[in-house]
Design a protein around this motif. Structure first.
Motif, short mmCIF file in Angstrom:
data_model
loop_
_atom_site.label_atom_id
_atom_site.label_comp_id
_atom_site.label_asym_id
_atom_site.label_seq_id
_atom_site.Cartn_x
_atom_site.Cartn_y
_atom_site.Cartn_z
N THR A 1 0.83 -1.21 0.00
CA THR A 1 0.00 0.00 0.00
C THR A 1 0.86 1.25 0.00
O THR A 1 0.54 2.23 -0.69
N ASP A 2 1.96 1.23 0.75
CA ASP A 2 2.83 2.39 0.85
C ASP A 2 3.37 2.80 -0.52
O ASP A 2 3.40 3.99 -0.87
N ALA A 3 3.79 1.82 -1.31
CA ALA A 3 4.34 2.12 -2.64
C ALA A 3 3.28 2.74 -3.54
O ALA A 3 3.57 3.67 -4.31
N LEU A 4 2.05 2.24 -3.45
CA LEU A 4 0.97 2.82 -4.27
C LEU A 4 0.68 4.25 -3.83
O LEU A 4 0.44 5.13 -4.66
N GLY A 5 0.71 4.49 -2.53
CA GLY A 5 0.49 5.84 -2.03
C GLY A 5 1.59 6.79 -2.45
O GLY A 5 1.32 7.93 -2.85
N ALA A 6 2.84 6.33 -2.37
CA ALA A 6 3.97 7.17 -2.75
C ALA A 6 3.93 7.52 -4.23
O ALA A 6 4.40 8.59 -4.64
N ALA A 7 3.37 6.60 -5.04
CA ALA A 7 3.25 6.83 -6.48
C ALA A 7 2.00 7.63 -6.84
O ALA A 7 1.69 7.82 -8.02
N LYS A 8 1.27 8.08 -5.80
CA LYS A 8 0.03 8.85 -5.99
C LYS A 8 -1.02 8.07 -6.77
O LYS A 8 -1.82 8.64 -7.52
N PHE A 9 -0.98 6.76 -6.57
CA PHE A 9 -1.97 5.90 -7.23
C PHE A 9 -3.28 5.91 -6.46
O PHE A 9 -4.35 5.79 -7.05
N ILE A 10 -3.21 6.04 -5.15
CA ILE A 10 -4.41 5.92 -4.32
C ILE A 10 -5.20 7.23 -4.34
O ILE A 10 -4.68 8.29 -4.02
N GLN A 11 -6.45 7.11 -4.73
CA GLN A 11 -7.36 8.25 -4.80
C GLN A 11 -8.50 8.07 -3.79
O GLN A 11 -8.72 6.96 -3.29
N PRO A 12 -9.25 9.13 -3.48
CA PRO A 12 -10.29 9.02 -2.45
C PRO A 12 -11.33 7.94 -2.71
O PRO A 12 -11.87 7.36 -1.76
N GLN A 13 -11.62 7.65 -3.98
CA GLN A 13 -12.66 6.67 -4.28
C GLN A 13 -12.17 5.23 -4.20
O GLN A 13 -12.96 4.29 -4.27
N ILE A 14 -10.86 5.04 -4.04
CA ILE A 14 -10.26 3.70 -3.99
C ILE A 14 -10.27 3.19 -2.56
O ILE A 14 -10.06 3.94 -1.61
N LEU A 15 -10.51 1.88 -2.40
CA LEU A 15 -10.41 1.25 -1.09
C LEU A 15 -9.36 0.16 -1.14
O LEU A 15 -9.44 -0.76 -1.95
N ILE A 16 -8.36 0.28 -0.29
CA ILE A 16 -7.33 -0.73 -0.13
C ILE A 16 -7.29 -1.10 1.34
O ILE A 16 -7.27 -0.23 2.21
N GLY A 17 -7.29 -2.40 1.63
CA GLY A 17 -7.33 -2.81 3.02
C GLY A 17 -6.50 -4.05 3.28
O GLY A 17 -6.08 -4.75 2.35
N SER A 18 -6.28 -4.32 4.55
CA SER A 18 -5.50 -5.47 4.99
C SER A 18 -6.14 -6.05 6.24
O SER A 18 -6.44 -5.29 7.18
#
Length: 250
Positions: free
Chosen positions: A46-63
């Motif tokens: 998740t951290d790598a996706l966030g750092a790449a600005k891939f994660i947007q408000p409408q996306i849900l990523i969980g663990s």
């Protein structure tokens, strides 16, 4: 080690699946993770996706987060090690999302990952009766298009794609990476250190083969770039002084 699993057994009737929100008093399972690597592996993805600005408000990523379906009028909850949903409905202000019911709260789950345990392989269970095997649940109930299992003991990834209602194993490329179409990224194993832990990580690569950096790596890269710029500026200032020019006057 490649695990050979039987085809999902045929059932007398298709399960009746509905999408109903959890009752307010429903107690979600609070099972402990099976080893110390599972949370950090998921967090790094998740951290790598966030750092790449891939994660947007409408996306849900969980663990280790409950995914909900009502099967034959009974609530079933599975908490995968990592999952991705491309679009969800926002929750009301002040409300904390505690579970996710696809189709009711947003789009279906697009990717699920499970990290295999050393003692059992419930992540590949095709049990078609309660409490339902995970593979059966993701394949036949949630119908997740991409199901990834990672064995940190054998250092192997298996990627299953839903084809004609059943999971089929995908092949890796020449580098051993798997294309995950829902994210338009490659997934592979990378040995190295993060936060003081030297293990084999799951990491993302883009279409061009560039590694998606963790936020800590980006910060270190920026630090090195700033230091290099400072050194160049100091060298330039020294040359100007040698020529009798005060750099501070420019």
């Amino acid at each position: 080690m490649v695990l050979q699993i039987p085809a999902t057994p045929a059932t007398k009737s298709e399960p009746s699946v509905t999408w109903t929100g959890l009752p307010a008093d429903y107690i979600l399972p609070d099972d402990p993770v099976e080893n110390i690597q599972q949370p950090v592996l998921a967090a790094a993805l998740t951290d790598a996706l966030g750092a790449a600005k891939f994660i947007q408000p409408q996306i849900l990523i969980g663990s280790n987060f409950g995914l909900v379906a009502t099967v034959n009028k009974k609530i079933v909850v599975k908490a995968p090690d990592w999952f991705y949903v491309p679009q969800v409905q926002p929750v009301e202000e002040g409300v904390i999302r505690c579970s996710y019911t696809p189709n009711l709260e947003g789009k279906p789950i697009a990717v699920v990952m499970e990290f295999l345990s050393e003692t059992e392989y419930g992540e590949l269970s095709v049990r078609s009766t309660p409490p339902y095997g995970k593979l059966y649940f993701y394949e036949q109930i949630l119908k997740v298009p991409t199901y990834v299992t990672y064995d940190p003991y054998e250092l192997s990834i298996e990627v299953r794609r839903l084809q004609d209602g059943r999971y089929k194993l995908e092949s890796a490329n020449e580098k051993g990476y798997f294309w995950i179409p829902e994210l338009e990224l490659f997934l592979g194993i990378w040995p190295g250190e993060r936060l003081g832990q030297n293990i084999n990580w799951l990491r993302w690569w883009d279409k061009s083969g560039n590694l998606l950096l963790w936020s800590s790596e980006q910060a270190e890269q920026e630090k090195q770039r700033a230091e290099q710029e400072k050194q160049r500026a100091e060298k330039l200032a020294a040359k100007l002084r040698d020529l009798g020019i005060d750099p501070d006057s420019l």
